[in-house]
Design a protein around this motif. Sequence first.
Motif, PDB file in Angstrom:
ATOM      1  N   GLU A   8       1.002  -1.288  -0.205  1.00 53.77           N
ATOM      2  CA  GLU A   8      -0.123   0.127   0.060  1.00 53.77           C
ATOM      3  C   GLU A   8       0.676   1.273  -0.069  1.00 53.77           C
ATOM      4  OE1 GLU A   8      -2.641  -0.181   3.163  1.00 53.77           O
ATOM      5  OE2 GLU A   8      -3.932  -1.589   2.319  1.00 53.77           O
ATOM      6  N   GLY A  11       2.488   1.872  -3.296  1.00 55.68           N
ATOM      7  CA  GLY A  11       1.317   2.440  -4.276  1.00 55.68           C
ATOM      8  C   GLY A  11       1.091   3.817  -3.748  1.00 55.68           C
ATOM      9  N   GLY A 138       7.930   0.350  -7.391  1.00 55.38           N
ATOM     10  CA  GLY A 138       7.319   0.704  -6.224  1.00 55.38           C
ATOM     11  C   GLY A 138       8.248   0.988  -5.114  1.00 55.38           C
ATOM     12  N   PHE A 197      -3.099   4.299 -13.770  1.00 53.05           N
ATOM     13  CA  PHE A 197      -2.745   3.229 -12.545  1.00 53.05           C
ATOM     14  C   PHE A 197      -3.864   2.064 -12.845  1.00 53.05           C
ATOM     15  CE2 PHE A 197      -0.617   6.516 -10.813  1.00 53.05           C
ATOM     16  CZ  PHE A 197       0.745   5.923 -10.527  1.00 53.05           C
ATOM     17  N   PHE A 201      -2.256  -1.530 -12.237  1.00 51.37           N
ATOM     18  CA  PHE A 201      -2.408  -2.512 -11.101  1.00 51.37           C
ATOM     19  C   PHE A 201      -3.588  -3.431 -11.333  1.00 51.37           C
ATOM     20  CE2 PHE A 201      -1.601   1.614  -8.142  1.00 51.37           C
ATOM     21  CZ  PHE A 201      -0.473   1.300  -8.147  1.00 51.37           C
ATOM     22  N   PHE A 204      -3.882  -6.533  -5.545  1.00 51.96           N
ATOM     23  CA  PHE A 204      -3.723  -5.869  -4.462  1.00 51.96           C
ATOM     24  C   PHE A 204      -3.721  -6.851  -3.266  1.00 51.96           C
ATOM     25  CE2 PHE A 204      -5.747  -2.985  -7.300  1.00 51.96           C
ATOM     26  CZ  PHE A 204      -5.140  -1.957  -7.262  1.00 51.96           C
ATOM     27  N   SER A 209      -7.081  -1.857  -0.403  1.00 51.99           N
ATOM     28  CA  SER A 209      -5.844  -1.353  -0.656  1.00 51.99           C
ATOM     29  C   SER A 209      -6.098  -0.104  -1.907  1.00 51.99           C
ATOM     30  CB  SER A 209      -4.892  -2.251  -1.198  1.00 51.99           C
ATOM     31  OG  SER A 209      -4.490  -2.920  -0.114  1.00 51.99           O
ATOM     32  N   MET A 213      -4.541   3.512  -1.577  1.00 60.20           N
ATOM     33  CA  MET A 213      -3.426   3.838  -2.878  1.00 60.20           C
ATOM     34  C   MET A 213      -3.936   5.223  -3.493  1.00 60.20           C
ATOM     35  SD  MET A 213      -1.961   0.601  -4.548  1.00 60.20           S
ATOM     36  CE  MET A 213      -1.200  -0.697  -3.573  1.00 60.20           C
ATOM     37  N   TYR A 214      -4.877   5.132  -4.141  1.00 58.53           N
ATOM     38  CA  TYR A 214      -5.350   6.232  -5.026  1.00 58.53           C
ATOM     39  C   TYR A 214      -5.650   7.417  -3.996  1.00 58.53           C
ATOM     40  CZ  TYR A 214      -5.977   3.105  -9.000  1.00 58.53           C
ATOM     41  OH  TYR A 214      -5.840   2.337 -10.405  1.00 58.53           O
TER      42      TYR A 214
END
Lengths: 360, 65
Positions: A8, A11, A138, A197, A201, A204, A209, A213-214
């Motif tokens: 996380e 991300g 990452g 993304f 992605f 997760f 998650s 993340m966003y």
Amino acid sequence: MKTEVISEQQGVFLVSFFVIGSAIVISIGGQAGRDVWIAIFLGMCIAIPLLAIYARLHVLLPGKDLFDILEFALGKFLGKIVGILYTSFAINLGAIVLRDFGEFLTTVALTETPQLVPVAVLGLLCAWGVKEGIEVLGRWSSIFFRVVLVIFVVTLTLISPEIELKHLQPFFYYGITPVLLGAFSTISFPFAETIMFPMIFATFLKKKSPYKMYLFGLIIGGIILTLFGLVEIATIGPELYENWYFPGYQAVARINIRDFLQRLEIIAALVFLIGGFVKTSICLLAASRGVAKVLGFDDYRFITTPLAAHMVVMSFWLYDSIMEMNTWTHYVWPKYAFPFQVGIPVTIWIICEIKKKLGQ
Amino acid sequence: MIIGLILGFTMLGVSEVLLWQDKDPKKIFVFGVFMLIALILSVLLALDLLSPSLAELLEKIINLI
């Protein structure tokens, strides 16, 4: 396709880096004049529901990326067509970032160097980074985000003697309309560019998650941009902010501590370099995954180098001059990006919700 | 310049494919096609035949829609 999972935290840092990316040196939300920082903050707030929709798509269809989701929502044929459009959008965005980077370096630092040199070097570096995969990107982000945060705090501290609060006042002098226009332009560049993304992605660690993340990534990146916008306006004033191509760089260039500590604008260039690398790499990764998915391959790495070459070539085909680049970024890009950033994601989200409710 | 571009792209492409563990013909074909398109675009760009700019083209398409 091989499953790649990032934590996380990684991300969040990737999304933040992507948001900061090129927006740290290029003027954003210039329509708002002296209220640009309000426009950036407002743009970030408006972008929150949009990014929540991107995250919701991952929660609705776990283990699937945007290309799979498109096929689920629109059917195989139409899904592939829209997937091709998204791939071309990713290549285009990557080329735009590369061109911004090239223009920036050849305008402010390497004036005698042909633009092809920094652009091609960054393109090859991104191809290498993408071949290593999202996990490496990452981990790289989680290290360098701390470096950028330190640079940001140090810059803000050193620039504080140059700040003149009179540049910020009065608020809303020309009414709310320019602020709203500025806010909407910041949604298309840079906040909703995070549509890249959902293309990269798929899996997760936890169900919630994607939201973390966003949304955290957006908020951290948005707050950094808001603070930087505030400092830029307070340092150079709204007129110069609108007229200069790279106001962030010019603002940091004002740092002068007793004629001893000066010429620190290279710090802004460093942040742009790091952010530009992450942003181009994410676009390249999205484009590579798109080509691999559309053509039915199980691995995307083999196509990375040709796509990086495409981005480099396209970055030169994009604009004839830096003036055209500036006009395109502020006035045409929002119209061009709207269907990819808002129109299609919202439509497929509604379709996916209905299909899930109906148990398909 | 054009000879340099062709040599550069060919060397980049061939050296990359030689480094692959899995020499799947399909992948080599797709790789070659994309590399060739990039090469053609770069040659056209070098000859100044790519006009108007992509931004201008996209702007025209957007205005049409």
